[in-house]
Design a protein around this motif. Sequence first.
Motif, PDB file in Angstrom:
ATOM      1  N   TRP A 111       0.838  -1.205   0.000  1.00  0.00           N
ATOM      2  CA  TRP A 111       0.000   0.000   0.000  1.00  0.00           C
ATOM      3  C   TRP A 111       0.875   1.258   0.000  1.00  0.00           C
ATOM      4  CZ3 TRP A 111      -4.836   1.434  -0.867  1.00  0.00           C
ATOM      5  CH2 TRP A 111      -5.285   2.656  -0.373  1.00  0.00           C
ATOM      6  N   THR A 112       1.905   1.247   0.828  1.00  0.00           N
ATOM      7  CA  THR A 112       2.803   2.403   0.919  1.00  0.00           C
ATOM      8  C   THR A 112       3.509   2.656  -0.408  1.00  0.00           C
ATOM      9  OG1 THR A 112       3.163   1.962   3.273  1.00  0.00           O
ATOM     10  CG2 THR A 112       4.764   3.372   2.159  1.00  0.00           C
ATOM     11  N   ARG A 113       3.929   1.591  -1.070  1.00  0.00           N
ATOM     12  CA  ARG A 113       4.664   1.718  -2.336  1.00  0.00           C
ATOM     13  C   ARG A 113       3.740   1.859  -3.541  1.00  0.00           C
ATOM     14  NH1 ARG A 113       8.412  -3.478  -0.755  1.00  0.00           N
ATOM     15  NH2 ARG A 113       9.676  -2.446   0.844  1.00  0.00           N
ATOM     16  N   LYS A 114       2.444   1.871  -3.291  1.00  0.00           N
ATOM     17  CA  LYS A 114       1.436   1.954  -4.358  1.00  0.00           C
ATOM     18  C   LYS A 114       1.579   0.809  -5.356  1.00  0.00           C
ATOM     19  CE  LYS A 114       0.336   6.836  -4.018  1.00  0.00           C
ATOM     20  NZ  LYS A 114       0.005   8.064  -4.744  1.00  0.00           N
ATOM     21  N   THR A 115       1.802  -0.374  -4.823  1.00  0.00           N
ATOM     22  CA  THR A 115       1.817  -1.568  -5.664  1.00  0.00           C
ATOM     23  C   THR A 115       0.411  -1.788  -6.192  1.00  0.00           C
ATOM     24  OG1 THR A 115       3.578  -2.525  -4.323  1.00  0.00           O
ATOM     25  CG2 THR A 115       2.284  -4.050  -5.674  1.00  0.00           C
ATOM     26  N   ARG A 116       0.269  -1.928  -7.488  1.00  0.00           N
ATOM     27  CA  ARG A 116      -1.068  -1.954  -8.091  1.00  0.00           C
ATOM     28  C   ARG A 116      -1.850  -3.215  -7.693  1.00  0.00           C
ATOM     29  NH1 ARG A 116      -2.751   0.550 -12.660  1.00  0.00           N
ATOM     30  NH2 ARG A 116      -1.436   2.202 -11.824  1.00  0.00           N
ATOM     31  N   VAL A 117      -1.198  -4.384  -7.721  1.00  0.00           N
ATOM     32  CA  VAL A 117      -1.908  -5.644  -7.466  1.00  0.00           C
ATOM     33  C   VAL A 117      -1.145  -6.467  -6.426  1.00  0.00           C
ATOM     34  CG1 VAL A 117      -2.764  -7.803  -8.458  1.00  0.00           C
ATOM     35  CG2 VAL A 117      -2.840  -5.692  -9.811  1.00  0.00           C
ATOM     36  N   SER A 118      -1.868  -6.949  -5.434  1.00  0.00           N
ATOM     37  CA  SER A 118      -1.314  -7.882  -4.440  1.00  0.00           C
ATOM     38  C   SER A 118      -2.162  -9.147  -4.477  1.00  0.00           C
ATOM     39  CB  SER A 118      -1.340  -7.279  -3.035  1.00  0.00           C
ATOM     40  OG  SER A 118      -0.474  -6.176  -2.935  1.00  0.00           O
ATOM     41  N   LEU A 119      -1.516 -10.274  -4.733  1.00  0.00           N
ATOM     42  CA  LEU A 119      -2.211 -11.547  -4.834  1.00  0.00           C
ATOM     43  C   LEU A 119      -1.901 -12.383  -3.598  1.00  0.00           C
ATOM     44  CD1 LEU A 119      -1.532 -12.369  -8.598  1.00  0.00           C
ATOM     45  CD2 LEU A 119      -3.547 -11.258  -7.589  1.00  0.00           C
ATOM     46  N   VAL A 120      -2.951 -12.819  -2.902  1.00  0.00           N
ATOM     47  CA  VAL A 120      -2.804 -13.590  -1.671  1.00  0.00           C
ATOM     48  C   VAL A 120      -3.178 -15.039  -1.980  1.00  0.00           C
ATOM     49  CG1 VAL A 120      -3.510 -13.819   0.743  1.00  0.00           C
ATOM     50  CG2 VAL A 120      -3.399 -11.551  -0.325  1.00  0.00           C
ATOM     51  N   PHE A 121      -2.195 -15.926  -1.884  1.00  0.00           N
ATOM     52  CA  PHE A 121      -2.398 -17.332  -2.221  1.00  0.00           C
ATOM     53  C   PHE A 121      -2.465 -18.180  -0.939  1.00  0.00           C
ATOM     54  CE2 PHE A 121      -0.579 -15.591  -6.035  1.00  0.00           C
ATOM     55  CZ  PHE A 121      -1.153 -16.305  -7.076  1.00  0.00           C
ATOM     56  N   GLY A 122      -3.197 -19.279  -1.013  1.00  0.00           N
ATOM     57  CA  GLY A 122      -3.249 -20.217   0.107  1.00  0.00           C
ATOM     58  C   GLY A 122      -4.346 -21.229  -0.112  1.00  0.00           C
ATOM     59  N   GLU A 123      -4.336 -22.282   0.687  1.00  0.00           N
ATOM     60  CA  GLU A 123      -5.347 -23.314   0.550  1.00  0.00           C
ATOM     61  C   GLU A 123      -6.670 -22.849   1.149  1.00  0.00           C
ATOM     62  OE1 GLU A 123      -4.752 -26.809   2.805  1.00  0.00           O
ATOM     63  OE2 GLU A 123      -4.234 -25.765   4.635  1.00  0.00           O
ATOM     64  N   ALA A 124      -7.722 -23.624   0.949  1.00  0.00           N
ATOM     65  CA  ALA A 124      -9.038 -23.292   1.490  1.00  0.00           C
ATOM     66  C   ALA A 124      -8.989 -23.239   3.009  1.00  0.00           C
ATOM     67  CB  ALA A 124     -10.060 -24.338   1.037  1.00  0.00           C
ATOM     68  N   GLY A 125      -9.573 -22.170   3.583  1.00  0.00           N
ATOM     69  CA  GLY A 125      -9.679 -22.073   5.029  1.00  0.00           C
ATOM     70  C   GLY A 125      -8.450 -21.569   5.729  1.00  0.00           C
ATOM     71  N   VAL A 126      -7.381 -21.228   4.991  1.00  0.00           N
ATOM     72  CA  VAL A 126      -6.134 -20.840   5.647  1.00  0.00           C
ATOM     73  C   VAL A 126      -6.152 -19.382   6.107  1.00  0.00           C
ATOM     74  CG1 VAL A 126      -4.791 -19.971   3.689  1.00  0.00           C
ATOM     75  CG2 VAL A 126      -3.668 -21.302   5.507  1.00  0.00           C
ATOM     76  N   GLY A 127      -7.173 -18.620   5.678  1.00  0.00           N
ATOM     77  CA  GLY A 127      -7.312 -17.255   6.171  1.00  0.00           C
ATOM     78  C   GLY A 127      -6.941 -16.165   5.193  1.00  0.00           C
ATOM     79  N   LYS A 128      -7.053 -16.422   3.905  1.00  0.00           N
ATOM     80  CA  LYS A 128      -6.706 -15.407   2.899  1.00  0.00           C
ATOM     81  C   LYS A 128      -7.648 -14.201   2.989  1.00  0.00           C
ATOM     82  CE  LYS A 128      -7.516 -18.326  -0.360  1.00  0.00           C
ATOM     83  NZ  LYS A 128      -7.910 -19.435   0.515  1.00  0.00           N
TER      84      LYS A 128
END
Length: 615
Positions: A111-128
């Motif tokens: 957010w601070t660096r104004k990164t356009r896209v952040s993708l959060v990966f993980g298995e089902a239920g892991v808290g993404k």
Amino acid sequence: MLRRFRTSAGLTQERLAELSGISATGIAALEAGRRTTPRLTTVGLLADALRLDEVQRAALIAAATPALSETTLASRGFTGDSTPPLPERSPGLSHPFVGRIDERQALRDAWTRKTRVSLVFGEAGVGKTTLAEEFVSEVAVQNVTVLRGRSTPHQLGVYEAFIDPVRTALRRFDGDIPTNLRDLGRLVPGLTESLSDVMVPSRSDPAVERRLLFETVSALFASTGPTLLLLDDLHWADPGTLALLAFLAGQPALSDVMVIGTIRSTDVTPETNAALADLRRHCTVARIQVSGLDRGDLALLVWDVAGSAASDALIDAVANATNGNPLYIKELTEHLVQRDFDGMNGTPTVPDSIRQTIEFRVAGLSKQGQSLLRGGAVLGQAFDLALAGQLVALTGEELLGAAEDALLSGLLVEQSASVAAFSHGLVATTVYEGMPRSRRLVLHRSAASLLMDLAGGTSAEIITVARHWALVAEADPLVRSMAARWSMKAGDAAAASAAVDEAIACYERAAALWDGPSAEQADTLVRLGSALTATGRVSEGNEHLQRGLEIAEVADDAGVFARAALGLSASVRYTFSDPQRIEELERAIAKLDPTEMVLRPALLATLRRQLGFVQ
């Protein structure tokens, strides 16, 4: 209460989501009790969308904020008779957000660096999604516009994930849509009905129509100021959603917009994965991998759910079964607490909700992949892939394909080139319990036979063979003697490696497997009694030694009788003597051949010590 207000207003969850700007998933979680402490800003949005009066609004706030006093509620015009009774709240149902320090910092940095896209990966239920929402709550207080959308497995239309964000962003115009944004009527159903001039496609070329629509969406988001766009479940995204995301990623005018996408890594298709990877050509992309919680954070969740019922045994059971998956932690802990789990109940049963989720994922595998999982579940949490393949008749390319299928699904994880493990103990238990008992029996018998030939004599290998034969013996009485002998052998191997507790368990299993009194059963009881005595459980040990001595006498086994007599005498305190022990020692000496040179000297020495303290 939310459900009652919604149904009274004649709204579906989806329609309330549209009106409030809150995801339908979030509303469903509130109504189902999976989420119990929404923020007051969320409650305010819901109250506005439901058009609640002040008394109803106060009641909804009270249901979501138990810490408010009755005096405070009364000052807002709420009394017990004004609205339907508040739902009872149970302590421990409002789960804290724990851990994820590095992941949250990665989002803050983006957010601070104004990164356009952040993708959060993980298995089902892991808290993404939970992680993303926690970050949203941090930036929402900074006068940031938050827009939410999601993709679904139902493929409800092109650009599905952008419908809700666009609709929410347009709400600030209160129906007076600027002319330059009216092309959005092609994207948002019902928008054209609110406009005075009905919009119709003005260009014949579909590619041109698509480009102009994308540019209009970009103009809309550029006009909202600092904006956080949360797109949930992008692994289900339709091609149109991915194309629009790629277009927005490359627009210089959107420097104040950050997109957070959550992706279930076990369900993403190669095509979607390639499209997400291609975003790097258009903008800076941050990839954040969310894995299971560590033991400390896991313990916090268990304590929050179980309260005073939390114990080391409960935490251990949950940790072993869930691999730190927060959803599984909460559901399994609640499940075990309801069943008074104390650590002595064996393997935890799988809650129905988790079982159904896992079964759905298993059903998505190829037939060979499902077969491999069944073979692996019989072998244990971690297993040799080739051996599991042998159990279910998979070899060569078929085995490799099945392994790749299971590994890509996330149900298995690779420990080495030849060994795989189930991602969670719950997966192994669900697959195992989902097989008919007849199939389990066949697979355990095959595993026992194969491992007998392969066993190199290590303690772990012998214990594994013994376990399989014991499970076969539960259904086939003809192998009880073989199972008992292997359990005896396993107990000896465990004792030799100083694993006394494991040895005791093996001897106990062997003792239960023998059919009727015999010299072998007596031998087992003597070994069990000696192991128990060595751990300080003298009373229990003497009971088994005494029983072994009695059976050995009936079976006329002088060696076992002598060992039992020695074991019983070992518990007599120094400077004391016991007439019964002295009598047993004398009988044991009399039973042995005078030339016996191991047990006889030990018996004589013990007897001499006993007689030395006779008054």
